[in-house]
Enzyme design. Structure first.
Site, PDB file in Angstrom:
ATOM      1  N   HIS A 146       0.111  74.910  30.503  1.00 46.70           N
ATOM      2  CA  HIS A 146       1.010  73.780  30.801  1.00 46.70           C
ATOM      3  C   HIS A 146       0.265  72.458  30.989  1.00 46.70           C
ATOM      4  O   HIS A 146       0.530  71.707  31.934  1.00 46.70           O
ATOM      5  CB  HIS A 146       1.856  74.100  32.027  1.00 46.70           C
ATOM      6  CG  HIS A 146       2.821  75.243  31.825  1.00 46.70           C
ATOM      7  ND1 HIS A 146       3.366  75.577  30.610  1.00 46.70           N
ATOM      8  CD2 HIS A 146       3.347  76.155  32.705  1.00 46.70           C
ATOM      9  CE1 HIS A 146       4.177  76.613  30.735  1.00 46.70           C
ATOM     10  NE2 HIS A 146       4.187  77.001  32.005  1.00 46.70           N
ATOM     11  N   HIS A 217      10.602  72.866  32.369  1.00 46.41           N
ATOM     12  CA  HIS A 217      10.354  74.143  33.044  1.00 46.41           C
ATOM     13  C   HIS A 217      11.344  74.399  34.177  1.00 46.41           C
ATOM     14  O   HIS A 217      10.989  74.995  35.205  1.00 46.41           O
ATOM     15  CB  HIS A 217       8.924  74.154  33.573  1.00 46.41           C
ATOM     16  CG  HIS A 217       8.306  75.508  33.640  1.00 46.41           C
ATOM     17  ND1 HIS A 217       8.691  76.459  34.554  1.00 46.41           N
ATOM     18  CD2 HIS A 217       7.340  76.085  32.901  1.00 46.41           C
ATOM     19  CE1 HIS A 217       7.965  77.547  34.383  1.00 46.41           C
ATOM     20  NE2 HIS A 217       7.135  77.346  33.382  1.00 46.41           N
ATOM     21  N   GLU A 355      12.332  77.792  27.844  1.00 46.64           N
ATOM     22  CA  GLU A 355      11.541  76.610  27.526  1.00 46.64           C
ATOM     23  C   GLU A 355      11.464  76.450  26.015  1.00 46.64           C
ATOM     24  O   GLU A 355      10.812  77.247  25.342  1.00 46.64           O
ATOM     25  CB  GLU A 355      10.131  76.766  28.099  1.00 46.64           C
ATOM     26  CG  GLU A 355      10.091  76.992  29.590  1.00 46.64           C
ATOM     27  CD  GLU A 355       8.835  77.767  29.990  1.00 46.64           C
ATOM     28  OE1 GLU A 355       7.733  77.218  29.873  1.00 46.64           O
ATOM     29  OE2 GLU A 355       8.962  78.931  30.399  1.00 46.64           O
TER      30      GLU A 355
HETATM   31  C1  BGC Z   1       4.688  80.912  31.477  1.00 46.98           C
HETATM   32  C2  BGC Z   1       4.301  81.937  32.502  1.00 46.98           C
HETATM   33  C3  BGC Z   1       3.822  81.222  33.716  1.00 46.98           C
HETATM   34  C4  BGC Z   1       4.907  80.325  34.219  1.00 46.98           C
HETATM   35  C5  BGC Z   1       4.429  79.515  35.382  1.00 46.98           C
HETATM   36  C6  BGC Z   1       5.785  80.092  32.037  1.00 46.98           C
HETATM   37  O1  BGC Z   1       6.153  79.120  31.122  1.00 46.98           O
HETATM   38  O2  BGC Z   1       5.074  81.504  30.255  1.00 46.98           O
HETATM   39  O3  BGC Z   1       3.310  82.807  32.003  1.00 46.98           O
HETATM   40  O4  BGC Z   1       3.436  82.093  34.717  1.00 46.98           O
HETATM   41  O5  BGC Z   1       5.310  79.450  33.205  1.00 46.98           O
HETATM   42  O6  BGC Z   1       5.393  79.280  36.279  1.00 46.98           O
END
Ligand code: BGC
Length: 392
Positions: A146, A217, A355
């Site tokens: 991210h 998210h 997402e």
């Molecule tokens: C990911 C997860 C991650 C999470 C974090 C998601 O977008 O795919 O692997 O743990 O975000 O909150």
């Protein structure tokens, strides 16, 4: 429509002035006020601060149906989404914190955030572009997740609330930030519409070749945030393939058929029905945490997913121009976020994310749709989250 809006706004102002400030601070959803949504949203004061020299605040979008969406410019995070359920009861379907400080904690799970410069993982936190290797800030084992430790989720965006319906957020990510090349000028516009949809338009330009993959998210619980796990939600994903991962949750590069696997959501199926099945991919993700393949190069707006919370009858349709969608079932949630709205905690699998995105690790997977952005080009994607409830 206009008259309704004026009446609604007038009612809102009256009820706000009727509330004492302590009521507004608590975010208590058991309102007796005439405007049932006014005190379901955390107080603006809880979000007004200065972070790295920039002012943070909470902005509220409202439509003609009393739907409200609260967004803070810290990380561009969606804090609350208040929609009517099947009985017309206003329900908050987004997980979030009562105060800004919730979003500033270490290991905060990206509640509501704009994710960038690169949504999901880049393997070994590095990639090559035009013959040069770029090393990124690793924050998930050896991977960059991210956008790195101080990705867009942790930056203060410049905010311009255009009107009740539209919030424009801008951020310039500096050349070299978290290891990514190029000054990236980003704009994310949240628009609430009168058909109870939130449209998110992302644009970005760069002055040097780079990679970009922006997403949102938000953790949803369509039975209402803080109201149990999401195993009973009925999910449909319009994907016949997904991208299997390795032990570090990096795609192997394969596009695998969902048919005959617990990843087949082409027909509406309860999330919990197969989540604990004896399946190698589910074991790696600790449940669902995978990218589904939506198209083959089609960038028109199309339905990606449809999901319903049976307790409230609230459905959310996800439409996008993106080629992929990550279904994350909250497998890493630990219920430590007890500073949630109105004091709620959010334990294991009590929220899900859908997402919309380009595929994880695309910069290292030449066969995946490209995420490279060059000077003179404009990155442009849109996603819609549209809410309905079967009225009784
Ligand atoms: C990911 C997860 C991650 C999470 C974090 C998601 O977008 O795919 O692997 O743990 O975000 O909150």
């Amino acid at each position: 429509m206009k008259t309704n809006l004026v009446l609604f706004l007038a009612a809102g102002i009256l009820s706000l002035s009727a509330c004492d400030s302590s009521q507004q601070q608590t975010g208590n959803s058991d309102s007796t006020s005439t405007d049932s949504t006014s005190n379901m949203i955390p107080s603006k004061a809880n979000y007004q601060d200065t972070v790295e020299g920039k002012a943070t605040d909470l902005y509220v979008l409202k439509n003609a149906n009393n739907m409200q969406v609260a967004i803070t410019n810290f990380g561009g995070r969606v804090v609350s989404i208040i929609v009517p359920d099947k009985d017309g009861k206003m329900t908050d379907v987004a997980l979030g914190y009562e105060k800004l400080s919730g979003y500033q904690k270490a290991n905060e799970p990206y509640f509501g955030a704009i994710i960038g410069r690169y949504g999901n993982r880049i393997g070994n936190a590095q990639f090559q572009l035009d013959g040069k290797t770029y090393k990124l800030a690793a924050n998930n084992g050896p991977a960059s997740l991210h956008g790195g430790p101080t990705g867009f989720h942790a930056r203060v965006w410049d905010a311009n609330q255009v009107n009740d319906y539209t919030l424009e957020l801008s951020y310039v990510s500096k050349d070299g930030e978290e290891g990514f090349p190029g000054n990236l000028t980003c704009k994310v516009v949240y628009t609430l519409t009168d058909d109870n949809a939130i449209k998110i338009d992302y644009t970005a330009t760069t002055d040097k070749a780079t990679v970009v993959n922006l997403t949102n998210h938000t953790y949803f619980n369509l039975n209402g945030e803080g109201n149990g796990d999401i195993n009973d939600h009925i999910l449909k994903i319009n994907a016949t393939k997904f991208t299997p991962v390795d032990a570090a949750l990096i795609p192997t590069g394969e596009l695998k058929d969902v048919a005959g696997t617990p990843f087949d959501f082409t027909k509406p199926t309860a999330v919990g029905e197969r989540v604990d099945a004896d399946d190698a991919q589910l074991k790696l993700g600790k449940g669902y945490d995978h990218n589904f393949v939506l198209t083959n190069g089609d960038t028109t707006m199309k339905q990606a997913a449809l999901i319903t919370g049976p307790k409230t009858g609230i459905s959310m349709e996800v439409l996008t121009t993106e080629p992929g969608i990550q279904f994350y079932g909250g497998n890493f949630m630990e219920g430590k976020e007890n500073d949630g709205k109105a004091g709620k905690a959010y334990p294991f699998r009590t929220g899900f994310c859908l997402e919309t995105q380009h595929f994880p690790d695309s910069p290292n997977k030449p066969s995946f749709p490209t995420t490279t952005l060059k000077p003179g080009e404009t990155y442009k994607t849109s996603t819609i989250y549209k809410f309905t409830a079967a009225q009784q």
